[in-house]
Motif scaffolding. Structure first.
Motif, mmCIF file in Angstrom:
data_model
loop_
_atom_site.group_PDB
_atom_site.id
_atom_site.type_symbol
_atom_site.label_atom_id
_atom_site.label_comp_id
_atom_site.label_asym_id
_atom_site.label_seq_id
_atom_site.Cartn_x
_atom_site.Cartn_y
_atom_site.Cartn_z
ATOM 1 N N SER A 10 0.950 -1.182 0.118
ATOM 2 C CA SER A 10 0.324 0.136 0.571
ATOM 3 C C SER A 10 0.718 1.209 0.148
ATOM 4 O O SER A 10 0.473 2.319 0.044
ATOM 5 C CB SER A 10 -0.793 0.014 1.253
ATOM 6 N N GLN A 11 1.716 1.097 -0.133
ATOM 7 C CA GLN A 11 3.352 2.090 -0.161
ATOM 8 C C GLN A 11 3.221 3.400 -2.224
ATOM 9 O O GLN A 11 2.728 2.263 -2.345
ATOM 10 C CB GLN A 11 4.503 1.924 0.474
ATOM 11 N N GLN A 12 3.867 4.336 -1.970
ATOM 12 C CA GLN A 12 3.903 4.907 -2.662
ATOM 13 C C GLN A 12 5.196 3.791 -3.463
ATOM 14 O O GLN A 12 5.587 4.543 -4.592
ATOM 15 C CB GLN A 12 4.150 6.034 -3.013
ATOM 16 N N GLU A 13 5.743 3.480 -2.754
ATOM 17 C CA GLU A 13 7.616 2.463 -4.093
ATOM 18 C C GLU A 13 6.769 1.142 -4.076
ATOM 19 O O GLU A 13 6.627 0.514 -2.686
ATOM 20 C CB GLU A 13 8.039 3.499 -3.097
ATOM 21 N N SER A 14 7.544 0.857 -4.518
ATOM 22 C CA SER A 14 7.229 -0.491 -4.698
ATOM 23 C C SER A 14 8.432 -1.353 -3.574
ATOM 24 O O SER A 14 9.690 -0.441 -2.879
ATOM 25 C CB SER A 14 8.217 -1.202 -6.409
ATOM 26 N N GLU B 225 15.949 -14.882 -6.149
ATOM 27 C CA GLU B 225 17.194 -13.952 -5.505
ATOM 28 C C GLU B 225 15.555 -12.834 -4.641
ATOM 29 O O GLU B 225 16.062 -12.230 -4.111
ATOM 30 C CB GLU B 225 18.126 -13.772 -6.052
ATOM 31 N N SER B 226 14.471 -12.365 -5.554
ATOM 32 C CA SER B 226 14.290 -10.942 -4.856
ATOM 33 C C SER B 226 13.122 -10.977 -5.924
ATOM 34 O O SER B 226 13.018 -11.596 -6.803
ATOM 35 C CB SER B 226 15.005 -9.831 -5.058
ATOM 36 N N LEU B 227 12.031 -10.360 -5.110
ATOM 37 C CA LEU B 227 11.107 -9.941 -5.825
ATOM 38 C C LEU B 227 10.210 -8.904 -5.406
ATOM 39 O O LEU B 227 10.174 -8.229 -4.550
ATOM 40 C CB LEU B 227 9.574 -10.847 -5.029
ATOM 41 N N THR B 228 9.672 -7.730 -7.150
ATOM 42 C CA THR B 228 9.450 -6.772 -6.453
ATOM 43 C C THR B 228 7.755 -6.297 -6.369
ATOM 44 O O THR B 228 6.649 -7.271 -7.242
ATOM 45 C CB THR B 228 10.007 -5.698 -7.869
ATOM 46 N N ILE B 229 6.935 -5.958 -4.979
ATOM 47 C CA ILE B 229 5.989 -5.885 -5.138
ATOM 48 C C ILE B 229 5.315 -4.537 -5.270
ATOM 49 O O ILE B 229 5.957 -3.156 -4.859
ATOM 50 C CB ILE B 229 5.160 -6.077 -3.759
ATOM 51 N N PRO B 230 5.334 -4.238 -6.731
ATOM 52 C CA PRO B 230 5.182 -2.504 -7.154
ATOM 53 C C PRO B 230 4.168 -1.911 -5.677
ATOM 54 O O PRO B 230 3.467 -2.303 -5.756
ATOM 55 C CB PRO B 230 4.423 -3.128 -8.446
#
Ligand code: CU
Length: 149
Positions: free
Chosen positions: A48-52, A84-89
């Motif tokens: 719910s943030q403004q940044e990924s 290795e990582s996962l981006t949650i937009p």
């Protein structure tokens, strides 16, 4: 000076209230027979943030190691691959589900039974930490989640 103070306060908020950053829903850990030392966790996570939010480490007291896995089609077989990582937009939701993304809990410290709960700590590449507690749901009650490939 004011700018520095604002940054310091943001940091404080991030440390004290990590749960505000990520929201977990429909989470569960698959309960398996006690002979199994590896299992998986499934859930949806909303940023719910403004940044990924870049997830790069998950730890749990229930397992010696937690890996982020996804299933990939290679030819006609479905294989698991570690990420290795996962981006949650920003403002979006990512679904961890059977046959797709999942967390692999390896080296379980104790057998997981229906009614137990598992705590997971999600670490971002910026050092933020979000915590989630998921119930253990035995495979016996889970047949409707199964998918056939
Ligand atoms: Cu896996």
């Amino acid at each position: 000076m004011v700018k520095h103070l604002a940054a310091a306060m943001l940091l404080l908020v991030a440390c004290v209230r990590p749960l505000a950053a990520l929201e977990f829903n429909q989470g569960f850990v698959r309960g398996l027979p006690p002979t199994q030392t590896t299992t998986a966790a499934f859930f949806t996570v909303r940023n719910s943030q403004q940044e990924s939010w870049v997830l790069n480490r998950v730890i749990s007291p229930a397992a010696s190691r937690v890996e982020i896995h996804e299933h990939v089609n290679s030819g006609d077989t479905l294989q698991m691959r570690q990420r290795e990582s996962l981006t949650i937009p920003a403002g979006e939701e990512v679904v961890f589900e059977p046959g797709g993304l999942h967390l692999m809990l390896m080296g379980l410290t104790a057998p997981l039974r229906e009614g137990d709960s598992v705590r997971l700590e999600f670490h971002s590449e910026t050092g933020a930490v979000a915590e989630a507690v998921f119930p253990v749901i035995s495979v016996i009650n889970e047949h409707h989640h199964h998918r056939h490939h």
